[in-house]
Design an enzyme around this catalytic site. Structure first.
Site, PDB file in Angstrom:
ATOM      1  N   LYS A 119       0.805  -1.221  -0.131  1.00 49.24           N
ATOM      2  CA  LYS A 119       0.175  -0.102   0.093  1.00 49.24           C
ATOM      3  C   LYS A 119       1.049   1.210  -0.010  1.00 49.24           C
ATOM      4  CE  LYS A 119      -4.751   0.627   0.258  1.00 49.24           C
ATOM      5  NZ  LYS A 119      -5.617  -0.332  -0.107  1.00 49.24           N
TER       6      LYS A 119
HETATM    7  N1  GLU Z   1      -7.107  -0.036  -3.395  1.00 50.67           N
HETATM    8  C1  GLU Z   1      -7.705  -1.289  -3.787  1.00 50.67           C
HETATM    9  C2  GLU Z   1      -7.710  -2.394  -2.643  1.00 50.67           C
HETATM   10  O1  GLU Z   1      -7.922  -1.861  -1.522  1.00 50.67           O
HETATM   11  C3  GLU Z   1      -7.292  -1.912  -4.902  1.00 50.67           C
HETATM   12  C4  GLU Z   1      -5.778  -2.434  -4.982  1.00 50.67           C
HETATM   13  C5  GLU Z   1      -5.424  -3.166  -6.291  1.00 50.67           C
HETATM   14  O2  GLU Z   1      -6.031  -2.963  -7.311  1.00 50.67           O
HETATM   15  O3  GLU Z   1      -4.126  -3.265  -6.279  1.00 50.67           O
HETATM   16  O4  GLU Z   1      -8.156  -3.371  -2.655  1.00 50.67           O
END
Ligand code: GLU
Length: 416
Positions: free
Chosen positions: A105
């Site tokens: 993240k």
């Molecule tokens: N931000 C989204 C999540 O929390 C998607 C992450 C992604 O597609 O890599 O799952």
């Protein structure tokens, strides 16, 4: 920083799963920490001529099952501890739906509402340049999250490509279609939430048609989930956004609200045929299904005793605190956990990455169909584990996710 200790919460969830799996303490210690956490401070020349320094992060939690994957959050509350918790959840999420990624993240501590579009672009391009030592199409692939969208992902792809000297679409997902994005990616998270809602309703013998649904958050996840719930015949009686909530026990015209009021000044508050409520009141409404699709730590020990929904499907990451989880379980409320319920986004991100690497693109029907199949299979696996261990769905999903990751970590062994 989040008021609630989300990293402590993520670690406690891991410890619970580790007990079921009888994991070695050393392995739990490895899984409780991120593999790599990068903090960057970088300047942006603002429109006013002033220079502002922003702080950003990219945290990679575990890469035993593949490259790390996860969104970039632009929000004033972002910090390294919240980002680490979100990266851990990404690891379990990818494992629960069995896609070959670890979790990551990233984010920048910023209120995007205070930026012009030009400033946002400069911030994005400089941030990705700062973290490009750890990002790459084979190593770590960012995506959208709160405060970022397809446009931002397009800038990231361009910035990374300019520095590589050739176009690298697979370095980021959630891009515009024109730049190697995938059909169905924008709706994917909300669509996955509704697939889980349908499966949960079947499991509970509760008809979705006519069910009263409350959705917290009207962003990318909440607005799609609300529209698809309406399409399934449910009655969406309340929604909310940053400006507060709106409620009508006879149902709200979700599709109209989306077309007319999302993204406009004043948001959904412009709609008149409703009662205005706060986000707190919204969570405690009399309803059948509650979909928290905003941010973490919304259902807490304070409001959990007053929650009347029979089913909660977590569109957001970490919306329910540990204490609230226990209260909801005691009340017999079924909670479909975030790492399963909102995994649709990363599943279609995976499809986008596969399409980019192959330069071969799929039709929307194919994307949606494959997404639904993966979500249904993951749901069935979690439901089975829940019955096997006579536990709640979060613990069951964590057992599956942590087991897949710990198996891979052990099989790979310790280098050198
Ligand atoms: N931000 C989204 C999540 O929390 C998607 C992450 C992604 O597609 O890599 O799952």
């Amino acid at each position: 920083m989040s008021e609630y200790d989300v990293l402590g919460m993520a670690r406690q969830q891991l410890r619970v799963a580790a007990r079921y799996l009888d994991l070695d303490d050393g392995l739990v210690e490895v899984l409780a920490r991120p593999k790599r956490a990068v903090t960057v401070n970088f300047p942006v020349l603002m429109d006013s001529g002033e220079v502002r320094v922003f702080e950003g992060y990219r945290v990679q939690h575990n890469q035993s099952r593949g490259p790390t994957k996860g969104g970039l959050r632009f929000h004033p509350d972002v910090d390294v501890s919240e980002t680490t918790a979100l990266a851990m959840w990404m690891t379990w999420k990818c494992a629960v739906v069995n896609i070959p990624y670890g979790g990551a993240k990233g984010g920048v501590k910023v209120n995007t509402k205070e930026l012009s579009i030009r400033e946002l672009e400069k911030l994005t391009r400089r941030f990705i340049t700062e973290i490009n030592i750890v990002v790459g199409e084979r190593s770590d692939i960012p995506a959208p999250d709160i405060g970022t969208n397809a446009k931002v992902m397009g800038w990231i792809m361009d910035t990374y490509s300019m520095q590589a000297g050739y176009t690298v679409p697979g370095v980021v997902t959630g891009k515009p279609l024109e730049l190697g994005g995938s059909e169905g990616r924008v709706e994917a998270t909300g669509r996955g939430v509704i697939v889980c809602t349908i499966e949960a309703c079947k499991m509970m013998n509760m008809p979705l048609e006519g069910a009263r649904v409350v959705v917290q958050g009207f962003g990318n996840v909440g607005s799609v989930a609300a529209r698809l719930a309406e399409r399934e015949g449910a009655k969406v009686i309340a929604i909310s956004d940053g400006t507060g909530g709106i409620y009508n026990p006879n149902g709200l015209p979700i599709n109209d609200l989306y077309i007319k009021y999302s993204g406009v000044e004043g948001g959904i508050q412009n709609y008149q045929d409703c009662t205005k409520i706060t986000n707190k009141e919204l969570l405690e409404l009399e309803c059948d299904i509650l979909i928290p699709a905003a941010i973490q730590a919304q259902i807490t020990k304070e409001n959990a005793p007053n929650i009347k929904a029979k089913l909660i499907v977590e569109g957001a990451n970490g919306p329910t605190t540990l204490e609230a989880d226990q209260i909801l379980a005691d009340k017999g409320i079924i909670v479909v956990p975030d790492i399963l319920a909102n995994a649709g986004g990363v599943v279609v991100s995976y499809f986008e990455w596969v399409q980019d690497l192959q330069n071969f693109f799929w039709e929307e029907e194919q994307v949606n169909d494959r997404l639904a199949r993966i979500m249904r299979a993951a749901y069935a696996g979690v439901a089975e584990m829940m019955h096997l261990h006579k536990t709640d769905m979060r613990t069951a999903a964590m057992i599956i996710g942590v087991k897949r990751v710990s198996d891979a970590t052990l099989m790979r062994g310790i280098f050198p």
